[in-house]
Design a protein around this motif. Structure first.
Motif, mmCIF file in Angstrom:
data_model
loop_
_atom_site.group_PDB
_atom_site.id
_atom_site.type_symbol
_atom_site.label_atom_id
_atom_site.label_comp_id
_atom_site.label_asym_id
_atom_site.label_seq_id
_atom_site.Cartn_x
_atom_site.Cartn_y
_atom_site.Cartn_z
ATOM 1 N N GLY A 195 -3.568 -2.119 7.211
ATOM 2 C CA GLY A 195 -4.247 -3.342 6.804
ATOM 3 C C GLY A 195 -5.572 -3.586 7.511
ATOM 4 O O GLY A 195 -6.430 -4.307 6.992
ATOM 5 N N ARG A 243 -10.097 -11.038 7.256
ATOM 6 C CA ARG A 243 -10.106 -9.712 6.617
ATOM 7 C C ARG A 243 -10.727 -9.716 5.220
ATOM 8 O O ARG A 243 -11.207 -8.678 4.750
ATOM 9 C CB ARG A 243 -8.668 -9.202 6.502
ATOM 10 C CG ARG A 243 -8.015 -8.888 7.839
ATOM 11 C CD ARG A 243 -8.410 -7.489 8.266
ATOM 12 N NE ARG A 243 -7.944 -7.165 9.597
ATOM 13 C CZ ARG A 243 -6.701 -6.779 9.884
ATOM 14 N NH1 ARG A 243 -5.809 -6.683 8.925
ATOM 15 N NH2 ARG A 243 -6.373 -6.476 11.117
ATOM 16 N N ARG A 293 5.750 -5.239 12.270
ATOM 17 C CA ARG A 293 4.332 -5.580 12.145
ATOM 18 C C ARG A 293 3.898 -6.449 13.324
ATOM 19 O O ARG A 293 4.034 -7.671 13.296
ATOM 20 C CB ARG A 293 4.069 -6.292 10.831
ATOM 21 C CG ARG A 293 4.212 -5.360 9.637
ATOM 22 C CD ARG A 293 3.605 -5.954 8.389
ATOM 23 N NE ARG A 293 3.538 -4.969 7.336
ATOM 24 C CZ ARG A 293 4.447 -4.836 6.377
ATOM 25 N NH1 ARG A 293 5.511 -5.599 6.354
ATOM 26 N NH2 ARG A 293 4.285 -3.915 5.437
ATOM 27 N N ARG A 338 -6.306 1.150 17.636
ATOM 28 C CA ARG A 338 -7.456 1.350 16.734
ATOM 29 C C ARG A 338 -8.085 2.727 16.929
ATOM 30 O O ARG A 338 -8.560 3.338 15.974
ATOM 31 C CB ARG A 338 -8.506 0.241 16.940
ATOM 32 C CG ARG A 338 -8.019 -1.150 16.605
ATOM 33 C CD ARG A 338 -7.623 -1.291 15.141
ATOM 34 N NE ARG A 338 -6.927 -2.555 14.875
ATOM 35 C CZ ARG A 338 -6.210 -2.782 13.789
ATOM 36 N NH1 ARG A 338 -6.056 -1.864 12.855
ATOM 37 N NH2 ARG A 338 -5.604 -3.945 13.626
ATOM 38 N N ASP A 344 -0.287 4.902 8.433
ATOM 39 C CA ASP A 344 0.592 4.359 9.482
ATOM 40 C C ASP A 344 1.605 5.422 9.943
ATOM 41 O O ASP A 344 1.880 5.549 11.137
ATOM 42 C CB ASP A 344 1.343 3.108 8.988
ATOM 43 C CG ASP A 344 0.460 1.860 8.994
ATOM 44 O OD1 ASP A 344 -0.622 1.887 9.613
ATOM 45 O OD2 ASP A 344 0.856 0.850 8.378
ATOM 46 N N LYS A 373 0.820 -1.223 0.000
ATOM 47 C CA LYS A 373 0.000 0.000 0.000
ATOM 48 C C LYS A 373 0.855 1.274 0.000
ATOM 49 O O LYS A 373 0.585 2.208 -0.747
ATOM 50 C CB LYS A 373 -0.942 0.018 1.222
ATOM 51 C CG LYS A 373 -1.932 -1.143 1.250
ATOM 52 C CD LYS A 373 -2.803 -1.123 2.494
ATOM 53 C CE LYS A 373 -2.107 -1.455 3.790
ATOM 54 N NZ LYS A 373 -1.630 -2.834 3.942
HETATM 55 C C1 S3P Z 1 -2.247 -3.627 10.712
HETATM 56 C C2 S3P Z 1 -1.450 -3.356 9.636
HETATM 57 C C3 S3P Z 1 -0.312 -2.426 9.708
HETATM 58 C C4 S3P Z 1 -0.467 -1.433 10.864
HETATM 59 C C5 S3P Z 1 -0.761 -2.167 12.121
HETATM 60 C C6 S3P Z 1 -2.058 -2.993 12.035
HETATM 61 C C7 S3P Z 1 -3.386 -4.562 10.535
HETATM 62 O O1 S3P Z 1 -0.235 -1.682 8.506
HETATM 63 O O2 S3P Z 1 -1.496 -0.513 10.606
HETATM 64 O O3 S3P Z 1 0.332 -2.985 12.411
HETATM 65 O O4 S3P Z 1 -4.300 -4.556 11.384
HETATM 66 O O5 S3P Z 1 -3.418 -5.302 9.526
HETATM 67 P P1 S3P Z 1 0.290 -2.327 7.113
HETATM 68 O O6 S3P Z 1 -0.865 -3.058 6.508
HETATM 69 O O7 S3P Z 1 0.692 -1.132 6.317
HETATM 70 O O8 S3P Z 1 1.432 -3.232 7.453
#
Ligand code: S3P
Length: 196
Positions: free
Chosen positions: A105, A160, A144, A78, A54, A35
């Motif tokens: 994500g 998801r 991550r 969140r 992020d 992304k």
């Molecule tokens: C998350 C993805 C991460 C980041 C966090 C949570 C998720 O972003 O926002 O660790 O819930 O899938 P990326 O998708 O850019 O790695």
């Protein structure tokens, strides 16, 4: 009304005036789908502003994402994520910015986040990516917190999927980033939303 002006409940839908063109793209998809990389390239190619959610979260919290998870926990993450999104959308609206926004994500899993993106007229594009590619890209990267092991990664992906499938369009993001950008630019009907 929030300080950023991202009020969802009042007035006409932003960007919904007859003939208005939506020059607002949000990229969604699982960890490792690209992304940020694709978003950056796409925004540069279009000459639009680029937002990386992020990064905004990290600068708002003055902590890295792993540190937010570790010190404050996922529910707090969140909340910060929703606030950061609200601020970004408020800024986009206030400045009437054409933009590409790379989401996290899990951003669109929270219904209010998805509703806010739709309210502000974003075209949501899912970067679809094969599991083997996602695993290869995420393995060995330590930033991550939700990437623990292969089986929980696969499980989370399955949870998801329905959220990603609700996007307006999808592209194959297993390809190199420049190809993914080309595919986004050639999307129909989403391509019609890109015209300036
Ligand atoms: C998350 C993805 C991460 C980041 C966090 C949570 C998720 O972003 O926002 O660790 O819930 O899938 P990326 O998708 O850019 O790695």
């Amino acid at each position: 009304m929030t300080e950023s002006g991202a009020e969802l409940s009042s007035g006409a839908r932003p960007g919904s005036a007859p003939g208005a063109r939506r020059r607002r793209i949000a990229l969604t998809g699982f960890m490792g789908c690209g992304k940020s990389t694709v978003g950056h390239l796409l925004a540069r190619q279009l000459g639009w502003h680029f937002y990386d959610l992020d990064e905004m979260i990290e600068s708002r919290a003055a902590l890295s994402i792993p540190a937010i998870f570790e010190k404050l926990g996922e529910p707090a993450f969140r909340e910060i994520e929703s606030e950061a999104l609200e601020r970004a959308l408020g800024e986009v609206e206030e400045r009437q910015r054409a933009c590409v926004l790379a989401l996290g994500g899990g951003t669109i899993v929270q219904p209010q986040n998805l509703a806010a993106l739709r309210h502000f007229g974003f075209c949501i594009i899912w970067l679809r990516c094969e599991m083997e590619v996602l695993l290869a890209r995420c393995a060995g990267i330590r930033n991550r917190p939700l990437f623990q092991d292969e089986s929980s990664f696969r499980r989370l992906y399955a949870q998801r999927l329905p959220f990603y499938q609700a996007a307006d369009a999808s592209v194959d993001a297993s390809a190199p980033p420049r190809r993914v950008v080309e595919e986004i630019l050639s999307l129909r009907p989403a391509g019609a939303l890109l015209a300036s």
